[in-house]
Design a protein around this motif. Structure first.
Motif, short mmCIF file in Angstrom:
data_model
loop_
_atom_site.label_atom_id
_atom_site.label_comp_id
_atom_site.label_asym_id
_atom_site.label_seq_id
_atom_site.Cartn_x
_atom_site.Cartn_y
_atom_site.Cartn_z
N GLY A 103 34.43 25.15 26.65
CA GLY A 103 34.50 26.43 25.95
C GLY A 103 35.55 26.44 24.86
O GLY A 103 36.00 25.40 24.37
N SER A 104 35.95 27.63 24.48
CA SER A 104 36.88 27.82 23.36
C SER A 104 38.27 27.32 23.70
O SER A 104 38.67 27.23 24.86
N ILE A 105 39.01 27.01 22.64
CA ILE A 105 40.38 26.52 22.79
C ILE A 105 41.32 27.46 22.06
O ILE A 105 40.93 28.16 21.13
N GLY A 106 42.57 27.51 22.52
CA GLY A 106 43.57 28.31 21.83
C GLY A 106 43.93 29.56 22.59
O GLY A 106 43.63 29.72 23.78
N LEU A 107 44.57 30.49 21.89
CA LEU A 107 45.03 31.73 22.50
C LEU A 107 43.88 32.51 23.10
O LEU A 107 44.04 33.21 24.10
N LEU A 108 42.70 32.42 22.49
CA LEU A 108 41.52 33.11 23.01
C LEU A 108 40.66 32.19 23.87
O LEU A 108 39.55 32.55 24.24
N GLY A 109 41.18 31.03 24.19
CA GLY A 109 40.38 30.02 24.84
C GLY A 109 40.35 30.11 26.35
O GLY A 109 40.83 31.06 26.96
N THR A 110 39.78 29.08 26.97
CA THR A 110 39.59 29.04 28.41
C THR A 110 40.65 28.16 29.06
O THR A 110 41.26 27.30 28.42
N ARG A 111 40.80 28.35 30.34
CA ARG A 111 41.73 27.50 31.08
C ARG A 111 41.26 26.04 31.14
O ARG A 111 42.06 25.12 30.99
N ALA A 116 37.88 42.31 20.87
CA ALA A 116 36.48 41.88 21.02
C ALA A 116 36.35 40.37 20.86
O ALA A 116 35.49 39.75 21.50
N ALA A 117 37.19 39.77 20.03
CA ALA A 117 37.14 38.32 19.83
C ALA A 117 37.52 37.58 21.10
O ALA A 117 37.01 36.48 21.36
N ASN A 118 38.43 38.15 21.90
CA ASN A 118 38.80 37.52 23.17
C ASN A 118 37.60 37.38 24.09
O ASN A 118 37.33 36.31 24.65
N TRP A 119 36.88 38.49 24.25
CA TRP A 119 35.78 38.49 25.21
C TRP A 119 34.60 37.70 24.66
O TRP A 119 33.86 37.07 25.42
N TYR A 120 34.40 37.75 23.35
CA TYR A 120 33.37 36.91 22.71
C TYR A 120 33.65 35.44 22.99
O TYR A 120 32.73 34.68 23.34
N ALA A 121 34.90 35.03 22.84
CA ALA A 121 35.26 33.62 23.01
C ALA A 121 35.08 33.15 24.45
O ALA A 121 34.67 32.02 24.69
N ARG A 122 35.37 34.04 25.41
CA ARG A 122 35.43 33.60 26.81
C ARG A 122 34.19 33.89 27.62
O ARG A 122 33.86 33.13 28.54
N HIS A 123 33.52 34.99 27.33
CA HIS A 123 32.44 35.42 28.23
C HIS A 123 31.04 35.04 27.76
O HIS A 123 30.13 34.93 28.59
N LEU A 124 30.82 34.89 26.45
CA LEU A 124 29.46 34.62 25.99
C LEU A 124 29.16 33.13 26.13
O LEU A 124 29.88 32.28 25.59
N ARG A 125 28.07 32.82 26.81
CA ARG A 125 27.63 31.44 27.00
C ARG A 125 26.48 31.18 26.05
O ARG A 125 25.34 31.62 26.29
#
Length: 596
Positions: free
Chosen positions: A256-264, A392-401
């Motif tokens: 998934g995404s990387i960075g401050l809005l990214g995943t563990r 909204a960018a946080n949840w877009y980055a983490r939750h949308l598959r």
């Protein structure tokens, strides 16, 4: 009837295959507007409510079609208004051409009405190519070069055309001294590195035991090659935010995404690897990459000016991502030990379990994570999704598959507020038959999204697929900045700057003849998405969400947590809910079944 300079400009745009120009009228481009009327509105003039929105729509069109976006505006204030959208294009490497008016040549230098030094104004944003047309013979060369440079260098170019020049009779450049001819043909080549450099990269990658890959938007055309390389190297693959649609999130080794809005899993992939391969990404936050000296690294990028910027790479390969990877694959050995890959897949699986738990954590009234979690499985395989800047960018980055042919983007580098809605308007004109979804906060919606609903109402009946959904997170708070104040400065929420006035988003959409759905309870979230996706017209879905649900980075530092607590101690107006929701969200990571 004579052919004017303005007529020639529109004819040349048509010759280049430009089918839409996003703009707003003004007397500085009256010559162009008259030419548009004579040309039967070809290319089509798409009227936004503000020139900044015209630029954003051109960016959205270019991002989601891969073709050049074109915008136009009058002299002075109209040209000034374009700038924010043009900078968004420049910083995200998107090809956009701006055509702007100017006062008549006879008035230049006379402090005339709406006279602005546009060449100086556009000097930075269109630094690769910015020209003023002073005589008809400059065309078509300057327009051709503006398009070529914008497309080949993935940047912004600008043409300034004085009002009187637009109405001059067109005279082509003659076969004479100091005349510059032009041509339409544009051929492409895909650069590749030297064989010796490919072998150096392969030797480094083959020597690694724990390989991580990071892919960005420059790898979008290399999906199969990335899959093959990752399989050979037993690698996990993280995605920069602008590269979210490069690979399917259903692949078990995509973190998934990387960075401050990214995943563990992406964070742990980078902190645990001994070898790094970056493909087509200019991800700027080196603190989310391996510690310097902890990993050997290779970069692949088509732009020689962008290699070696973010990490001490040992091998920098300048070339097209797909072509370079194809030449690299025969040089790579297949790693027999798959324990590193298996560990990555296990962490990815646990991560999605955590995301599901967090989405179903109770909130007052609606958990914003639930909004995105319920959307994800409902996304059509050909959906185009744009997220605005903010929470909204946080949840877009983490939750949308993402899967299938889904496309997604946001303002990656400029991170400006307000492009979410105009992005999908531009995308819709480029893909009339695809559903488009904008995910925006109420701050961005109040900034300009509300007005662009009028644009949607103006044009939607021309679209083959009428589905354009604007999802608004209604929490009456500039939520991302509120959390940045808490986490970075230890400051409590400053209500005069953060609190937004209430507004009936769905009801306003209905007043325009669009569909409008309100979801104010958790059980209303899923039905709201179903109704919006089944609507026979564009729809605004208003989700009344809890501003106290924290966009906590999955790898939040103790310093950030301490500062957030400090803001609460210092009197944050929302402090009780902040503590409650923050603890509930974080504890999901430690429930049974989330540890190996």
């Amino acid at each position: 009837m004579k052919t004017t300079v303005a007529d020639l400009i529109l004819q040349r745009l048509r010759d280049w295959g430009v089918d839409h120009v996003f703009g707003y009228a003004g007397d500085g481009i009256n010559g162009l507007l008259s030419a548009w009327e004579r040309a039967g509105d070809e290319p089509r003039f798409v009227q936004a409510r503000h020139e900044e929105m015209s630029a954003f729509e051109a960016v959205g069109y270019a991002k989601f079609t891969g073709r050049v976006g074109v915008c136009t505006a009058t002299s002075g204030p109209g040209a000034i208004h374009l700038l924010n959208g043009l900078y968004d294009a420049k910083l995200d490497h998107v090809p956009v051409v701006a055509i702007v008016g100017q006062t008549a040549r006879s008035a230049m230098g006379g402090n005339y009405q709406q006279e602005v030094d546009l060449m100086s104004l556009f000097k930075d944003v269109a630094n690769e190519y910015c020209q003023q047309v002073m005589v008809p013979e400059q065309l078509p060369n300057v327009l051709d070069r503006a398009i070529r440079i914008a497309v080949s260098r993935r940047t912004v170019t600008a043409l300034v055309v004085p009002a009187d020049v637009q109405e001059l009779e067109y005279e082509p450049p003659s076969h004479a001294f100091k005349m510059v001819p032009s041509s339409l043909d544009l051929t492409w080549s895909a650069p590749v590195p030297r064989e010796d450099d490919l072998r150096r990269a392969a030797d480094l990658l083959n020597a690694g035991e724990k390989v991580a890959m990071l892919v960005g938007q420059g790898a979008r055309g290399a999906r199969q090659e990335i899959d093959s390389v990752a399989d050979l190297l037993g690698a996990g693959v993280a995605k920069a935010l602008l590269g979210k649609d490069v690979l399917s999130d259903e692949l078990p080794w995509v973190t998934g995404s990387i960075g401050l809005l990214g995943t563990r899993p992406s964070y742990e992939l980078m902190t645990g690897c001994d070898t790094l391969l970056v493909v087509g990404s200019n991800f700027p936050y080196s603190q989310f990459l391996p510690e310097y000296g902890a990993a050997r690294a290779v970069q692949i990028d088509v732009d020689p000016t962008m290699v070696g910027l973010r990490y001490p790479f040992e091998v920098n390969l300048v070339g097209d991502a797909a072509q370079t990877l194809r030449r690299l694959i025969p040089l790579l050995g297949c790693k027999v030990d798959r324990s590193w890959r298996e560990g990555i897949e296990s962490k990815v699986e646990r991560w999605w379990q955590v995301m599901e738990r967090r989405a179903h954590t109770s909130a007052d009234p609606v958990n914003p994570e639930l909004v995105f979690h319920e959307l994800s499985p409902r996304l059509p395989n050909d959906a185009i999704v744009a997220a605005d800047s903010g929470s909204a960018a946080n949840w877009y980055a983490r939750h949308l598959r993402f899967r299938g042919d889904m496309r997604g983007s946001l303002s990656g580098t400029l991170a400006t507020m307000g492009p979410g809605v105009p992005y999908v308007i531009g995308a819709k004109f480029g893909h009339l038959g695809r559903p488009c979804i904008a995910l925006v906060g109420d701050g961005a919606m109040q900034m300009n999204g509300i007005n662009e609903l009028i644009t949607i109402a103006k044009y939607w009946q021309d679209w083959d697929d009428p589905r354009l959904i604007v999802a608004v997170l209604h929490n009456n708070d500039l939520n991302q900045v509120t959390w940045e104040l808490r986490a970075m400065g230890g400051s409590p929420q400053f209500l005069p700057s953060q609190e937004l006035p209430d507004f009936p988003y769905a009801a306003y959409a209905r007043s325009l003849g669009l569909a409008g759905v309100l979801a104010a309870k958790p059980e209303e979230v899923a039905p709201a998405w179903d109704e919006a996706l089944a609507a026979d017209r564009p729809c605004v879905v208003e989700f009344v969400t809890d501003p106290a649900v924290p966009p906590i980075p999955p790898h939040a530092t103790w310093d950030q947590l301490e500062k957030a607590l400090e803001s609460i101690v210092r009197g944050d107006a929302d402090r009780v809910d902040v503590i409650k929701e923050g603890v509930k969200s974080k504890v999901q990571e430690f429930l049974p079944g989330t540890k190996s």
